[in-house]
Enzyme design. Structure first.
Site, PDB file in Angstrom:
ATOM      1  N   TYR A  59       0.835  -1.210   0.000  1.00 54.64           N
ATOM      2  CA  TYR A  59       0.000   0.000   0.000  1.00 54.64           C
ATOM      3  C   TYR A  59       0.863   1.250   0.000  1.00 54.64           C
ATOM      4  CZ  TYR A  59      -3.106   3.739   1.437  1.00 54.64           C
ATOM      5  OH  TYR A  59      -3.779   4.918   1.492  1.00 54.64           O
ATOM      6  N   GLY A  66      -6.525   4.981  -0.431  1.00 50.73           N
ATOM      7  CA  GLY A  66      -7.854   5.063   0.164  1.00 50.73           C
ATOM      8  C   GLY A  66      -8.727   3.906  -0.273  1.00 50.73           C
TER       9      GLY A  66
END
Length: 509
Positions: A59, A66
């Site tokens: 990530y 998000g």
């Protein structure tokens, strides 16, 4: 604070002090990045670059953000991903935020980059430092942060300037194209790489910066308020005996109350006005707005002390998501949530508002011939022909009323965003914006009491005030605020009084 005397601030891996932030944000101290920080940033960047070429998506490095975090982003698209992140998040609207707030915001983001735990290249931190030192200030707007996932839009507007895009003010305070401002300062725009976009916007820096600035301002205003309240006690023929030390710490050991009572008692020492009615006065007790001034101002002082501990903890924090641990692990967290700061911003708003409220009550008492113990109605030279300070009190009351509305907490609100991924937010940025307005209004409220109390004291002539309160009156007169006389254009004098409170660290030194 010694912030204004610091010519330079060295930022290292272990955070910074509130004085450091104010020195840079408000007084333009030069920013220097330590060799330790440069080495730490380079080391953590190496971890990021290894993960960037790994097959397993991580990530913030090789994925979207998000609610789009599940999408793997191809290597050739990642520079564009970072640019798109910053451009899309620079979506603020409304009035332009003050320069000192933007500089605090940038300083605190730089502080976190310098921790070596965000994975950015040293060039990002060095370029932010160059922008601060060149007094290039990105245009940041009032609205755009929900106080969670960081102050996203405000920080994105700053990051956009780092890329050579967006809007900014130059050292002369005039807006110019960012590319031109950077070129004039010999600063090269940065092309962002993996993880760097997130690292520039995932921070509580805006709300923390405004908290630090408010703490500094309120600490000074608390001292001013004690002196001005003492002046009102003197002008209203009140007693100083309720401020004796034996009535405070031994009986009710709140440090703030003890401090304010001591300030007021010292300010009234040697007053002929107070001594003139010490015997034979048929009043048993003064009104609460006089007698209880240390309890109210002291409550603000104690709140400042508590809030300062929260600010210091946040100054020592590393706020980013994901974060690079010492082991090299890159992992997600929720430290960008602004709740701890949002709460104390709201806490501060309450006693700051109440301090203004009690100040207005003392002003009103001084203008009322039935409660002022012999002063002219509205402190006018020729009451009836002159209105004196009548409408100054109206202005003061309006400011108090606005502060009461602004004191309603922002941190109890939340509104979901990002397709319900970000389903609870702090509203800390809004709590900070409200507090800044409350602080400005409080300074104006106290300025009006200052003008009123000074005029009341002079109306007690030939009795002399205390040496300390006399110096406070003299400081006001030296600034151009006249005393008793025929009605005149009052607004400029109130502004001058406000200026004294904004520029002076003490009214009696």
């Amino acid at each position: 604070m010694n912030s204004q005397r610091k010519a330079e601030v060295v930022i290292s891996t272990h955070g910074m002090t509130a004085d450091d932030v104010i020195a840079i944000a408000r007084y333009g101290a030069k920013v220097i990045i330590s060799a330790e920080s440069l080495a730490a940033m380079q080391q953590s960047r190496e971890h990021i670059e290894k993960l960037a070429v790994a097959e397993t998506p991580v990530y913030g490095i090789s994925t979207g953000f998000g609610a789009l975090a599940n999408r793997h982003i191809a290597t050739e698209d990642r520079v564009q991903l970072q640019k798109s992140l910053i451009r899309s998040h620079a979506a603020g609207m409304g009035p332009v935020v003050e320069v000192e707030v933007v500089r605090a915001l940038m300083t605190l983001r730089l502080k976190t980059m310098c921790s070596g735990k965000t994975g950015v290249r040293p060039i990002l931190a060095q370029t932010y430092a160059q922008m601060l030192n060149a007094n290039i200030t990105p245009v940041v707007h009032e609205y755009g942060s929900l106080g969670c996932s960081g102050d996203l839009a405000p920080l994105a507007h700053c990051a956009l300037a780092l890329m050579g895009e967006g809007r900014a003010f130059g050292p002369d305070g005039i807006e110019a194209p960012v590319a031109e401002l950077l070129a004039a300062a010999q600063i090269k725009p940065v092309e962002l790489r993996e993880k760097e976009g997130l690292a520039l916007i995932n921070g509580t820096d805006g709300m923390l910066g405004m908290l630090i600035l408010a703490l500094a301002d309120l600490s000074v205003l608390a001292d001013h308020a004690d002196v001005i309240a003492a002046m009102s006690v003197e002008g209203l023929m009140g007693t100083d005996q309720v401020f004796r030390p034996e009535l405070h710490e031994p009986l009710r050991p709140h440090p703030g109350q003890t401090k304010s009572a001591a300030n007021m008692f010292a300010a009234l020492s040697g007053s002929e006005i107070v001594a003139s009615h010490r015997h034979g006065d048929d009043r048993v007790q003064d009104a609460y707005s006089l007698r209880c001034a240390p309890q109210v101002a002291g409550g603000l002082r104690d709140t400042i002390n508590y809030v300062s501990t929260v600010a210091d903890r946040e100054l020592a924090a590393v706020i980013d998501n994901p974060v690079v641990l010492d082991s090299g692990e890159v992992t997600s967290n929720g430290n960008f949530h602004g709740a701890p700061i949002a709460y104390v911003l709201d806490f501060l708003a309450i006693p700051a508002t109440d301090l203004g409220s009690i100040s207005e009550r003392r002003t009103d008492r001084a203008l009322d011939k039935f409660r002022s113990h012999g002063l002219n109605p509205f402190l006018a030279e020729d009451a009836g022909v002159d209105s004196g300070l009548m409408i100054a009190q109206y202005t003061q009351a309006a400011l108090v009323s606005e502060n009461k509305r602004l004191a309603a907490p922002a941190s109890v609100d939340s509104i979901p965003s990002s397709a319900m991924q970000e389903d609870h937010v702090s509203m800390g940025w809004h709590a900070a914006r409200k507090l800044r307005q409350i602080v400005s209004n409080l300074r104006r409220i106290l300025a009006i009491e200052y003008v009123t109390a000074a005029r009341a004291i002079e109306m007690r002539a030939p009795l002399s005030p205390a040496a300390a309160t006399g110096r406070a009156v003299a400081k006001l007169r030296a600034a151009g605020v006249a005393g008793v006389g025929p009605d005149r254009f009052l607004a400029p004098e109130l502004a001058l009084a406000e200026g004294v409170l904004a520029s002076e660290s003490s009214l009696i030194d």
